[in-house]
Scaffold this motif. Structure first.
Motif, PDB file in Angstrom:
ATOM      1  N   GLY A 116     -18.686 -20.905  28.540  1.00  0.00           N
ATOM      2  CA  GLY A 116     -17.967 -22.346  28.050  1.00  0.00           C
ATOM      3  C   GLY A 116     -18.807 -23.292  27.392  1.00  0.00           C
ATOM      4  N   ASP A 117     -20.269 -23.064  27.681  1.00  0.00           N
ATOM      5  CA  ASP A 117     -21.155 -24.050  26.849  1.00  0.00           C
ATOM      6  C   ASP A 117     -20.815 -23.820  25.437  1.00  0.00           C
ATOM      7  OD1 ASP A 117     -21.791 -25.031  29.196  1.00  0.00           O
ATOM      8  OD2 ASP A 117     -24.043 -24.294  28.880  1.00  0.00           O
ATOM      9  N   LEU A 174     -20.906 -18.361  19.757  1.00  0.00           N
ATOM     10  CA  LEU A 174     -20.980 -16.871  19.627  1.00  0.00           C
ATOM     11  C   LEU A 174     -19.489 -16.266  19.708  1.00  0.00           C
ATOM     12  CD1 LEU A 174     -24.175 -16.576  21.485  1.00  0.00           C
ATOM     13  CD2 LEU A 174     -24.063 -16.236  19.064  1.00  0.00           C
ATOM     14  N   ASP A 175     -18.713 -16.671  20.784  1.00  0.00           N
ATOM     15  CA  ASP A 175     -17.700 -15.925  20.830  1.00  0.00           C
ATOM     16  C   ASP A 175     -16.581 -16.257  19.635  1.00  0.00           C
ATOM     17  OD1 ASP A 175     -16.480 -14.637  23.226  1.00  0.00           O
ATOM     18  OD2 ASP A 175     -14.622 -15.813  22.965  1.00  0.00           O
ATOM     19  N   LEU A 176     -16.769 -17.245  19.025  1.00  0.00           N
ATOM     20  CA  LEU A 176     -15.846 -17.489  17.967  1.00  0.00           C
ATOM     21  C   LEU A 176     -16.380 -16.413  16.772  1.00  0.00           C
ATOM     22  CD1 LEU A 176     -15.357 -21.185  17.882  1.00  0.00           C
ATOM     23  CD2 LEU A 176     -13.706 -19.468  18.271  1.00  0.00           C
ATOM     24  N   MET A 177     -17.514 -16.231  16.949  1.00  0.00           N
ATOM     25  CA  MET A 177     -17.997 -14.937  15.909  1.00  0.00           C
ATOM     26  C   MET A 177     -17.741 -13.613  16.284  1.00  0.00           C
ATOM     27  SD  MET A 177     -21.893 -16.721  15.233  1.00  0.00           S
ATOM     28  CE  MET A 177     -22.609 -15.129  14.133  1.00  0.00           C
ATOM     29  N   ILE A 178     -17.707 -13.670  17.670  1.00  0.00           N
ATOM     30  CA  ILE A 178     -17.172 -12.110  18.068  1.00  0.00           C
ATOM     31  C   ILE A 178     -15.803 -11.596  17.754  1.00  0.00           C
ATOM     32  CG2 ILE A 178     -17.053 -10.738  20.269  1.00  0.00           C
ATOM     33  CD1 ILE A 178     -19.520 -12.138  21.226  1.00  0.00           C
ATOM     34  N   GLN A 237     -24.987 -13.751  23.660  1.00  0.00           N
ATOM     35  CA  GLN A 237     -24.097 -14.561  24.399  1.00  0.00           C
ATOM     36  C   GLN A 237     -24.357 -14.579  25.898  1.00  0.00           C
ATOM     37  OE1 GLN A 237     -20.086 -13.175  24.767  1.00  0.00           O
ATOM     38  NE2 GLN A 237     -19.543 -15.217  23.990  1.00  0.00           N
ATOM     39  N   MET A 238     -25.027 -13.296  26.293  1.00  0.00           N
ATOM     40  CA  MET A 238     -25.351 -13.090  27.836  1.00  0.00           C
ATOM     41  C   MET A 238     -26.707 -14.289  28.264  1.00  0.00           C
ATOM     42  SD  MET A 238     -25.728  -9.118  28.163  1.00  0.00           S
ATOM     43  CE  MET A 238     -26.403  -9.019  29.592  1.00  0.00           C
ATOM     44  N   LYS A 239     -27.079 -15.007  27.106  1.00  0.00           N
ATOM     45  CA  LYS A 239     -28.218 -15.968  27.508  1.00  0.00           C
ATOM     46  C   LYS A 239     -27.683 -17.298  27.599  1.00  0.00           C
ATOM     47  CE  LYS A 239     -31.456 -12.973  24.814  1.00  0.00           C
ATOM     48  NZ  LYS A 239     -32.473 -12.950  23.825  1.00  0.00           N
ATOM     49  N   GLU A 240     -26.203 -17.255  27.189  1.00  0.00           N
ATOM     50  CA  GLU A 240     -25.627 -18.631  27.338  1.00  0.00           C
ATOM     51  C   GLU A 240     -24.717 -18.906  28.455  1.00  0.00           C
ATOM     52  OE1 GLU A 240     -26.391 -21.037  25.063  1.00  0.00           O
ATOM     53  OE2 GLU A 240     -27.372 -19.958  23.590  1.00  0.00           O
TER      54      GLU A 240
END
Length: 352
Positions: free
Chosen positions: A220-221, A227-231, A214-217
């Motif tokens: 909000g994109d 990834l946040d929905l997976m986390i 996620q740090m590479k995104e």
């Protein structure tokens, strides 16, 4: 061995074998996993880090060779050791300049934090000259005044490529995405068996894996949100474990973070409510429990059960406190009033 020692000396590394290992010297091809204990010291004997005591537990270092580890000298000296060997390596400054940053990451890991927490997003050399505090006085001093260091290493195990599952940090982005569901399943299985602490570790590793991606995104994109929905479900599972383990304030922090992004997440409200109740935040607990029922009326019976449990704990606490105060200020009617000063008019009190 003498030839190896001569080569090391030429590179600014002095080796002293404390205990010889067993078997033949491995060829250490790229992808080999080495497991070893380390103690890092100044040349005057001052210990900086020790894997046997760091974070209050003994946990050896695991390193995949050929993955461009920031402290390259460790890979270099490990390649001169046999399994079971213990040796001191005194390394010149050119090999130790980046150690403060490596140490900060290792200390973060031992404390359950992000390895990169507190580090700026620039190359290692730039960070050294940035005068940015690493959060540890000894590391700040070492960063400001680099010096030779002594690394005492004990090589525990050498695993050939393909004989083990890669650690998360050593995986490619695709490998990380592939392994997360597997780690999730492993965590669920451990939780069902009652191995809550081990399950929490699995969930934590899966979260760290996705956070790294996620740090590479850009926040909000589409990729970041995916990834946040997976986390989120992993984080809720982790919070469930932490509730059982009594880490209530950590649950409060994580659930509040989830709710700041997903304000209708019933599970986050429910777990936060239970954490509030556990730390005697009655008002906040009632508010969160009310929100749970508002979002999902079917959870009414479960909420009612939790509220009864909370109220019973509060009554027990109040009863205990009343008993304590009563014993502190109980009147002793049998005490003789023998004194004739003003203080004799004050009723005698018994203090436990």
């Amino acid at each position: 061995m003498e030839e190896l020692a001569t080569k090391l000396l030429a590179e600014g590394i002095q080796k002293k074998v404390i205990s010889p290992g067993k078997g033949d010297l491995s060829t250490f091809p790229d992808g080999t996993k080495v497991i070893f204990h380390y103690r890092s010291s100044l040349c005057d004997g001052t210990v900086l880090d020790d894997s046997r005591t760091m974070g209050g537990r003994s946990k050896p270092m695991e390193l995949i060779l050929g993955k461009k580890f920031k402290l390259a000298v460790w890979e270099r000296v490990i390649a001169t050791m046999r399994e079971g060997e213990v040796a001191d390596f005194t390394c010149d400054v050119k090999h130790t300049a980046l150690y403060p940053l490596v140490s900060q990451s290792l200390r973060n890991i031992s404390a359950g934090k992000d390895p990169l927490e507190g580090q700026r997003h620039c190359c290692g050399i730039a960070q050294i000259h940035s005068h940015h505090s690493l959060g540890h006085c000894d590391l700040d001093k070492l960063q400001a005044n680099p010096q030779p260091l002594v690394f005492t290493l004990e090589l525990m195990e050498v695993l050939t490529p393909g004989s083990f599952r890669l650690d998360i940090w050593a995986m490619t982005d695709d490998e990380k995405l592939e392994v997360v569901p597997q780690i999730h399943v492993e965590g669920n299985a451990l939780y069902k068996k009652g191995d809550v602490k081990e399950a929490a570790e699995k969930y934590h590793n899966a979260i760290a894996c996705l956070k790294n991606l996620q740090m590479k995104e850009r926040p909000g994109d589409e990729g970041w949100i995916k990834l946040d929905l997976m986390i989120t479900p992993l984080m809720l599972n982790y919070c469930q474990c932490q509730l059982i383990l009594g880490q209530y304030y950590e649950v409060l922090d994580h659930c509040s973070s989830i709710l700041s992004k997903y304000e209708d997440n019933v599970k986050a409200y429910f777990k936060r409510a239970k954490a509030h109740a556990a730390v005697w935040n009655e008002t906040e607990a009632r508010a969160d429990f009310a929100k749970v029922v508002e979002l999902d009326p079917l959870l009414g019976p479960s909420v009612a059960k939790e509220l009864r449990a909370m109220e019973e704990r509060i009554r027990s606490k109040e009863k205990e406190e009343k008993g304590r105060y009563k014993s502190l200020f109980s009147y002793d009617s049998n005490a003789p009033a023998t004194a004739t000063t003003v203080s004799s008019r004050v009723p005698s009190r018994s203090f436990s």
